[in-house]
Write a protein that holds these residues in place. Structure first.
Motif, mmCIF file in Angstrom:
data_model
loop_
_atom_site.group_PDB
_atom_site.id
_atom_site.type_symbol
_atom_site.label_atom_id
_atom_site.label_comp_id
_atom_site.label_asym_id
_atom_site.label_seq_id
_atom_site.Cartn_x
_atom_site.Cartn_y
_atom_site.Cartn_z
ATOM 1 N N ALA A 177 -5.984 5.410 12.529
ATOM 2 C CA ALA A 177 -5.821 6.284 11.363
ATOM 3 C C ALA A 177 -6.234 7.713 11.681
ATOM 4 C CB ALA A 177 -6.635 5.737 10.189
ATOM 5 N N LYS A 178 -7.338 7.847 12.401
ATOM 6 C CA LYS A 178 -7.765 9.201 12.772
ATOM 7 C C LYS A 178 -6.768 9.822 13.744
ATOM 8 C CE LYS A 178 -10.520 11.390 11.647
ATOM 9 N NZ LYS A 178 -10.515 12.555 10.725
ATOM 10 N N GLY A 179 -6.197 9.018 14.633
ATOM 11 C CA GLY A 179 -5.171 9.518 15.537
ATOM 12 C C GLY A 179 -3.930 9.979 14.806
ATOM 13 N N ALA B 174 2.392 6.789 5.175
ATOM 14 C CA ALA B 174 2.438 7.138 3.752
ATOM 15 C C ALA B 174 1.452 8.249 3.421
ATOM 16 C CB ALA B 174 2.154 5.905 2.890
ATOM 17 N N ARG B 175 0.620 8.641 4.382
ATOM 18 C CA ARG B 175 -0.288 9.781 4.296
ATOM 19 C C ARG B 175 -1.266 9.700 3.125
ATOM 20 N NH1 ARG B 175 -0.424 11.090 8.994
ATOM 21 N NH2 ARG B 175 -1.560 12.963 8.384
ATOM 22 N N LEU C 10 0.044 -1.172 10.358
ATOM 23 C CA LEU C 10 -0.884 -0.076 10.108
ATOM 24 C C LEU C 10 -0.160 1.259 10.059
ATOM 25 C CD1 LEU C 10 -3.767 -1.303 12.419
ATOM 26 C CD2 LEU C 10 -3.788 -1.267 9.915
ATOM 27 N N ALA C 11 0.891 1.410 10.872
ATOM 28 C CA ALA C 11 1.664 2.656 10.875
ATOM 29 C C ALA C 11 2.359 2.872 9.528
ATOM 30 C CB ALA C 11 2.684 2.648 12.008
ATOM 31 N N VAL C 12 2.790 1.797 8.874
ATOM 32 C CA VAL C 12 3.430 1.921 7.558
ATOM 33 C C VAL C 12 2.469 2.588 6.572
ATOM 34 C CG1 VAL C 12 4.248 0.590 5.569
ATOM 35 C CG2 VAL C 12 5.044 0.015 7.869
ATOM 36 N N PHE D 289 0.833 -1.198 0.000
ATOM 37 C CA PHE D 289 0.000 0.000 0.000
ATOM 38 C C PHE D 289 0.869 1.250 0.000
ATOM 39 C CE2 PHE D 289 -3.732 -2.507 1.370
ATOM 40 C CZ PHE D 289 -4.721 -1.870 0.630
ATOM 41 N N ALA D 290 1.856 1.284 0.891
ATOM 42 C CA ALA D 290 2.734 2.456 0.966
ATOM 43 C C ALA D 290 3.462 2.675 -0.359
ATOM 44 C CB ALA D 290 3.728 2.289 2.110
#
Length: 571
Positions: free
Chosen positions: A463-465, A428-429, A422-424, A392-393
């Protein structure tokens, strides 16, 4: 948004990993206008409070099949596991005035009293408090007091997190591997060890009743439960029997039927049967075959680059509408999914190796199509260490390099709740991060048994965090009630979801979940009104043919025109 009284929302969530429950708590704490009581069990885990002495953990937790985590609550080390009811009240503490420090002692006392009353309701009188030792104790005035419930809370800005752990019938041997709560000279007990035989369901009901009386006075109280597992060992995935079955056609014969396991799970959820597979769709569900040069050009681009679209793989009814408009949802990480949800047509054979050129091919297709908003989704890849997060990233970065002005929306699996994976993706924003809750709490096990209602909320909360625009989707017509749809929207809003899509389920084959009802357009319109005007969701896309990525660009622009420009750090 219309003013409404804060609701107390009580949720039985089943067995939830500590990390997922913690992320969910934080999401509700930071963003929900309502109050919540999360009731659940954890897999075996030892948690260390902020004042814990590591020496009070007497063994390597991994050697006994347990996790060890550091918690942002008070207290020392404690144990959570199956057979223990954990309650997390996330609420504005009663009696706390704005701007004043909450009375922590009074709040802890109120939680203790709730559990003392519950135990009496269940036939175990004699529970009480032991001076200088928080929690609930059996025979506290005797020479042999026994701790039956631990309490550890955190109060910030008048809001609570963490809560209590009531021993119903856990494996008591796990307490022998620690010094529980740092108290070496006191025993630990359970409801079962005290000679009272009750089910976890009975305890949950008793706690819910007392909590509603304590925290729900003079305001709405609403409850939703995931389905109880009749056999806790049944964690096997959905089975469609002999193959996926033939496609369902209007007026056609019945092609196969759901597996016995799936029918059993539907029965557990209170769904007895569905509409006859041969029943004609209502007029509002009929889609006309409308192709165009744009449709065929997009189809050719996909084939030339060996790309997969969820539009084709999932049999989306909007494929002609979207492709004629020059938009599509790219599916990465192959076309074979490691999960087999009861509503989904995607291939579930053993996955193949990842194509390292796939991100570049997606980026090339986006550039060729001159897209301003690209949607990228994926099959679930539980066989990969990161659940497919790195791909995904890589795809996000490749699309932005090929077409810098294109917004990128991703529709991700849960990556088994792995915070690092999930952080990866979050780092990637993506301009929009979408993860689908799919259905209401009660139907989760029948619809997607390899997933978790709490985990999906936790993914969205993370994700919202991270400061992302978040989105989720609900499929209706599988046996839910209208009120359950609203409750699910409220849970999504509670963790800060910005965009919600709601659409009608269409049965892809006879071996899939049956259609329980055709939801009328007026009901979809009412859900949109409630979601936006009463719950405060920024945008609700709700209609019979709506799917997760339908009108994705328009929904994102309508929901968060400012946020879309602010989430892409470094762009």
């Amino acid at each position: 948004m219309a003013e409404r009284a804060p609701t107390l929302r009580i949720r039985w969530l089943g067995q939830v990993r500590y990390r997922d429950a913690h992320a969910l708590q934080h999401g509700l704490f930071e963003r929900s206008a309502d109050d919540h009581l999360l009731l659940l069990e954890h897999p075996h885990v030892y948690t260390l409070g902020t004042r814990a002495d590591p020496a009070n953990v007497l063994v390597d937790p991994a050697s006994v099949g347990a996790e060890l985590v550091h918690a942002d609550r008070g207290g020392d080390v404690t144990y959570h596991g199956p057979g223990q009811l954990v309650g997390y009240p996330v609420l504005t503490v009663p009696g706390t005035k704005p701007g004043l420090m909450p009375d922590t002692v009074a709040y802890v006392r109120s939680v203790e009293q709730l559990l003392i009353d519950v135990l009496a309701d269940l036939g175990l009188p004699g529970a009480g408090r032991l001076p200088d030792y928080p929690g609930v104790w059996i025979d506290p005035d005797s020479d042999h007091p026994r701790k039956i419930a631990a309490i550890g809370v955190r109060l910030t800005r008048g809001r609570s997190m963490h809560g209590f752990a009531l021993n119903v019938d856990p494996d008591m041997a796990y307490f022998g591997h620690i010094v529980p709560c740092g108290i070496a000279d006191k025993a630990v007990t359970s409801i079962a060890a005290e000679g009272v035989q009750v089910t976890m369901a009975q305890v949950v009901d008793a706690v819910a009743v007392r909590a509603a009386a304590l925290w729900g006075r003079d305001r709405p109280v609403e409850r939703a439960d995931v389905v109880w597992r009749l056999d806790a060992s049944d964690l096997s995935p959905f089975s469609r029997g002999e193959g996926p079955g033939a496609p369902v056609r209007a007026g056609g014969a019945s092609y196969g039927e759901p597996s016995l396991r799936l029918r059993g799970r539907l029965a557990e959820a209170g769904v007895a049967d569905g509409l006859d597979v041969r029943e004609r769709k209502p007029e509002w569900m009929r889609v006309k075959l409308e192709t165009s040069p744009t449709y065929y050009r997009l189809k050719q681009t996909m084939r030339e680059l060996s790309l997969v679209t969820v539009c084709e793989e999932a049999g989306c009814p909007n494929i002609f509408d979207c492709w004629n408009d020059g938009t599509a949802t790219f599916m990465i990480n192959g076309e074979r999914c490691t999960r087999a949800c009861g509503f989904c047509l995607v291939d579930t054979r053993k996955p193949l190796d990842l194509d390292p050129l796939e991100p570049a091919h997606v980026a090339e297709a986006v550039a060729r199509m001159e897209l301003s908003h690209a949607v990228v989704t994926a099959v679930a890849r539980d066989d990969l260490p990161d659940g497919g997060a790195a791909a995904f990233a890589a795809t996000i970065h490749a699309v932005r390099e090929a077409r810098p002005d294109c917004r990128v929306e991703v529709l991700i699996p849960d990556c088994k709740g792995d915070p690092d994976a999930l952080a990866v993706i979050n780092e990637a924003r993506p301009d929009v991060l979408n993860h689908n809750i799919e259905t209401v709490a009660r139907l989760q096990r029948a619809v997607r048994p390899s997933a978790s209602y709490a985990r999906s909320l936790a993914v969205l909360a993370r994700a919202k965090g991270a400061g992302l625009v978040t989105k989720s989707s609900i499929i209706v017509g599988m046996g839910e009630t209208d009120d359950e749809v609203v409750a699910t929207m409220a849970d999504l809003r509670g963790v800060g979801v910005d965009i919600v899509t709601i659409g009608q389920y269409l049965r892809p084959t006879g071996n899939h979940l049956p259609v329980a009802r055709w939801v009328e357009p007026a009901t979809f319109a009412e859900w949109k009104r409630v979601g936006e005007e009463e719950l405060g969701i920024a945008h609700v896309e709700s209609g019979p043919l709506t799917r997760s990525s339908y009108h994705a660009r328009q929904a994102a622009e309508a929901a968060t025109p400012v946020a879309l420009g602010s989430t892409r750090r470094g762009h």
